[in-house]
Design a protein around this motif. Sequence first.
Motif, PDB file in Angstrom:
ATOM      1  N   GLY A  35      -4.082   4.280  -0.333  1.00  0.00           N
ATOM      2  CA  GLY A  35      -4.370   2.623  -0.562  1.00  0.00           C
ATOM      3  C   GLY A  35      -4.716   2.025   0.787  1.00  0.00           C
ATOM      4  O   GLY A  35      -4.517   2.480   1.753  1.00  0.00           O
ATOM      5  N   TRP A  36      -5.386   0.915   0.539  1.00  0.00           N
ATOM      6  CA  TRP A  36      -5.790   0.035   1.734  1.00  0.00           C
ATOM      7  C   TRP A  36      -4.968  -1.186   1.220  1.00  0.00           C
ATOM      8  O   TRP A  36      -5.229  -1.778   0.129  1.00  0.00           O
ATOM      9  N   PHE A  37      -4.742  -1.765   2.271  1.00  0.00           N
ATOM     10  CA  PHE A  37      -3.893  -3.313   2.013  1.00  0.00           C
ATOM     11  C   PHE A  37      -4.420  -4.105   3.165  1.00  0.00           C
ATOM     12  O   PHE A  37      -4.973  -3.564   4.172  1.00  0.00           O
ATOM     13  N   ARG A  38      -4.274  -5.272   3.286  1.00  0.00           N
ATOM     14  CA  ARG A  38      -4.625  -6.089   4.472  1.00  0.00           C
ATOM     15  C   ARG A  38      -3.735  -7.330   4.425  1.00  0.00           C
ATOM     16  O   ARG A  38      -3.154  -7.759   3.605  1.00  0.00           O
ATOM     17  N   GLN A  39      -3.753  -7.948   5.723  1.00  0.00           N
ATOM     18  CA  GLN A  39      -2.808  -9.054   5.815  1.00  0.00           C
ATOM     19  C   GLN A  39      -3.496  -9.944   6.724  1.00  0.00           C
ATOM     20  O   GLN A  39      -3.789  -9.708   7.948  1.00  0.00           O
ATOM     21  N   ALA A  40      -3.597 -11.182   6.417  1.00  0.00           N
ATOM     22  CA  ALA A  40      -4.350 -12.267   7.165  1.00  0.00           C
ATOM     23  C   ALA A  40      -3.122 -13.207   7.679  1.00  0.00           C
ATOM     24  O   ALA A  40      -2.064 -13.123   7.434  1.00  0.00           O
ATOM     25  N   PRO A  41      -3.568 -13.823   8.868  1.00  0.00           N
ATOM     26  CA  PRO A  41      -2.552 -14.510   9.601  1.00  0.00           C
ATOM     27  C   PRO A  41      -1.745 -15.445   8.729  1.00  0.00           C
ATOM     28  O   PRO A  41      -2.455 -16.303   8.094  1.00  0.00           O
ATOM     29  N   GLY A  42      -0.460 -15.514   8.694  1.00  0.00           N
ATOM     30  CA  GLY A  42       0.198 -16.527   7.999  1.00  0.00           C
ATOM     31  C   GLY A  42       0.317 -16.124   6.276  1.00  0.00           C
ATOM     32  O   GLY A  42       0.740 -17.062   5.618  1.00  0.00           O
ATOM     33  N   LYS A  43      -0.255 -14.930   6.089  1.00  0.00           N
ATOM     34  CA  LYS A  43      -0.183 -14.372   4.453  1.00  0.00           C
ATOM     35  C   LYS A  43       0.367 -13.066   4.296  1.00  0.00           C
ATOM     36  O   LYS A  43       0.552 -12.720   5.225  1.00  0.00           O
ATOM     37  N   GLU A  44       0.752 -12.952   3.117  1.00  0.00           N
ATOM     38  CA  GLU A  44       1.317 -11.904   2.848  1.00  0.00           C
ATOM     39  C   GLU A  44       0.468 -10.707   2.627  1.00  0.00           C
ATOM     40  O   GLU A  44      -0.696 -10.865   2.251  1.00  0.00           O
ATOM     41  N   ARG A  45       0.973  -9.444   2.621  1.00  0.00           N
ATOM     42  CA  ARG A  45       0.208  -8.368   2.789  1.00  0.00           C
ATOM     43  C   ARG A  45      -0.307  -8.149   1.219  1.00  0.00           C
ATOM     44  O   ARG A  45       0.371  -8.344   0.389  1.00  0.00           O
ATOM     45  N   GLU A  46      -1.562  -7.939   1.025  1.00  0.00           N
ATOM     46  CA  GLU A  46      -2.138  -7.807  -0.280  1.00  0.00           C
ATOM     47  C   GLU A  46      -3.078  -6.607  -0.412  1.00  0.00           C
ATOM     48  O   GLU A  46      -3.462  -5.846   0.445  1.00  0.00           O
ATOM     49  N   LEU A  87     -19.619  -8.477   3.543  1.00  0.00           N
ATOM     50  CA  LEU A  87     -18.412  -9.031   4.225  1.00  0.00           C
ATOM     51  C   LEU A  87     -18.409 -10.438   4.132  1.00  0.00           C
ATOM     52  O   LEU A  87     -19.371 -11.262   4.615  1.00  0.00           O
ATOM     53  N   LYS A  88     -17.228 -11.201   4.126  1.00  0.00           N
ATOM     54  CA  LYS A  88     -16.940 -12.572   4.004  1.00  0.00           C
ATOM     55  C   LYS A  88     -15.913 -12.930   4.989  1.00  0.00           C
ATOM     56  O   LYS A  88     -15.075 -12.070   5.241  1.00  0.00           O
ATOM     57  N   PRO A  89     -16.092 -14.371   5.378  1.00  0.00           N
ATOM     58  CA  PRO A  89     -14.953 -14.563   6.482  1.00  0.00           C
ATOM     59  C   PRO A  89     -13.521 -14.531   5.967  1.00  0.00           C
ATOM     60  O   PRO A  89     -12.643 -14.367   6.459  1.00  0.00           O
ATOM     61  N   GLU A  90     -13.374 -14.536   4.518  1.00  0.00           N
ATOM     62  CA  GLU A  90     -12.056 -14.435   3.991  1.00  0.00           C
ATOM     63  C   GLU A  90     -11.478 -12.991   3.819  1.00  0.00           C
ATOM     64  O   GLU A  90     -10.533 -12.684   3.575  1.00  0.00           O
ATOM     65  N   ASP A  91     -12.510 -11.939   3.969  1.00  0.00           N
ATOM     66  CA  ASP A  91     -11.861 -10.475   4.280  1.00  0.00           C
ATOM     67  C   ASP A  91     -11.446 -10.607   5.707  1.00  0.00           C
ATOM     68  O   ASP A  91     -10.884  -9.344   5.757  1.00  0.00           O
ATOM     69  N   THR A  92     -11.420 -11.230   6.606  1.00  0.00           N
ATOM     70  CA  THR A  92     -10.798 -11.222   7.892  1.00  0.00           C
ATOM     71  C   THR A  92      -9.313 -10.989   7.834  1.00  0.00           C
ATOM     72  O   THR A  92      -8.512 -11.774   7.011  1.00  0.00           O
ATOM     73  N   ALA A  93      -8.806  -9.913   8.324  1.00  0.00           N
ATOM     74  CA  ALA A  93      -7.211  -9.372   8.207  1.00  0.00           C
ATOM     75  C   ALA A  93      -7.186  -8.128   8.929  1.00  0.00           C
ATOM     76  O   ALA A  93      -8.166  -7.671   9.339  1.00  0.00           O
ATOM     77  N   VAL A  94      -6.093  -7.877   9.050  1.00  0.00           N
ATOM     78  CA  VAL A  94      -5.556  -6.503   9.649  1.00  0.00           C
ATOM     79  C   VAL A  94      -5.640  -5.564   8.377  1.00  0.00           C
ATOM     80  O   VAL A  94      -4.833  -5.890   7.424  1.00  0.00           O
ATOM     81  N   TYR A  95      -6.165  -4.528   8.377  1.00  0.00           N
ATOM     82  CA  TYR A  95      -6.375  -3.643   7.353  1.00  0.00           C
ATOM     83  C   TYR A  95      -5.470  -2.396   7.678  1.00  0.00           C
ATOM     84  O   TYR A  95      -5.427  -1.865   8.614  1.00  0.00           O
ATOM     85  N   TYR A  96      -4.522  -2.234   6.424  1.00  0.00           N
ATOM     86  CA  TYR A  96      -3.587  -0.906   6.620  1.00  0.00           C
ATOM     87  C   TYR A  96      -3.881   0.170   5.603  1.00  0.00           C
ATOM     88  O   TYR A  96      -4.466  -0.117   4.636  1.00  0.00           O
ATOM     89  N   CYS A  97      -3.855   1.457   6.186  1.00  0.00           N
ATOM     90  CA  CYS A  97      -3.864   2.416   5.135  1.00  0.00           C
ATOM     91  C   CYS A  97      -2.652   2.640   4.716  1.00  0.00           C
ATOM     92  O   CYS A  97      -1.565   2.726   5.552  1.00  0.00           O
ATOM     93  N   ALA A  98      -2.301   3.314   3.534  1.00  0.00           N
ATOM     94  CA  ALA A  98      -0.888   3.554   3.185  1.00  0.00           C
ATOM     95  C   ALA A  98      -0.952   4.963   2.223  1.00  0.00           C
ATOM     96  O   ALA A  98      -2.194   5.148   1.705  1.00  0.00           O
ATOM     97  N   ALA A  99       0.111   5.641   2.031  1.00  0.00           N
ATOM     98  CA  ALA A  99      -0.102   6.825   1.335  1.00  0.00           C
ATOM     99  C   ALA A  99       1.631   6.698   0.314  1.00  0.00           C
ATOM    100  O   ALA A  99       2.413   6.295   1.085  1.00  0.00           O
ATOM    101  N   LYS A 100       1.205   7.472  -0.899  1.00  0.00           N
ATOM    102  CA  LYS A 100       2.402   7.641  -1.697  1.00  0.00           C
ATOM    103  C   LYS A 100       2.136   8.922  -2.293  1.00  0.00           C
ATOM    104  O   LYS A 100       1.021   9.071  -2.704  1.00  0.00           O
ATOM    105  N   TYR A 101       3.174   9.479  -2.630  1.00  0.00           N
ATOM    106  CA  TYR A 101       3.268  10.684  -3.397  1.00  0.00           C
ATOM    107  C   TYR A 101       2.738  10.589  -4.780  1.00  0.00           C
ATOM    108  O   TYR A 101       3.218   9.339  -5.415  1.00  0.00           O
ATOM    109  N   ALA A 102       1.871  11.395  -5.375  1.00  0.00           N
ATOM    110  CA  ALA A 102       1.394  11.296  -6.560  1.00  0.00           C
ATOM    111  C   ALA A 102       0.481  10.369  -7.110  1.00  0.00           C
ATOM    112  O   ALA A 102      -0.397  10.029  -6.450  1.00  0.00           O
ATOM    113  N   SER A 103       0.838   9.271  -8.052  1.00  0.00           N
ATOM    114  CA  SER A 103      -0.001   8.497  -8.664  1.00  0.00           C
ATOM    115  C   SER A 103      -0.379   7.251  -7.917  1.00  0.00           C
ATOM    116  O   SER A 103       0.555   6.737  -7.262  1.00  0.00           O
TER     117      SER A 103
END
Length: 124
Positions: A35-46, A87-103
């Motif tokens: 998965g990809w998640f992102r976190q902008a300053p002052g906001k939760e990871r989404e 891309l839009k200004p609201e896409d500005t964030a740190v983007y994280y990749c993540a892994a989980k087993y299975a589904s």
Amino acid sequence: QVQLVESGGGLVQAGASLRLSCAASIRAFSTYAMGWFRQAPGKEREFVAAINWNSGGITRYADSVKGRFTISRDNAKNTMYLQMNSLKPEDTAVYYCAAKYASVSVVHAQYAYWGQGTQVTVSS
């Protein structure tokens, strides 16, 4: 030991495109959902996007990126991608990749492994 390394972030103008990559050092990479998640300053990871364990499998997208972002993976290269278009200004964030087993999942707490993140900045 599992390692996820993101790359491809940068500073672009609104309307431009970027492709993020996530190189994974995971045994049996093809059995993990990614998965990809992102976190902008002052906001939760989404949640941004996720893809099931097999290359042609299930994908999920956040409503905010549907039609603009495409997630994919190459199990032979142990790599996941996020193609980001219009891309839009609201896409500005740190983007994280993540892994989980299975589904696939849209819930960040279900992902066991995380990269360090890559900064994406979109100027207006």
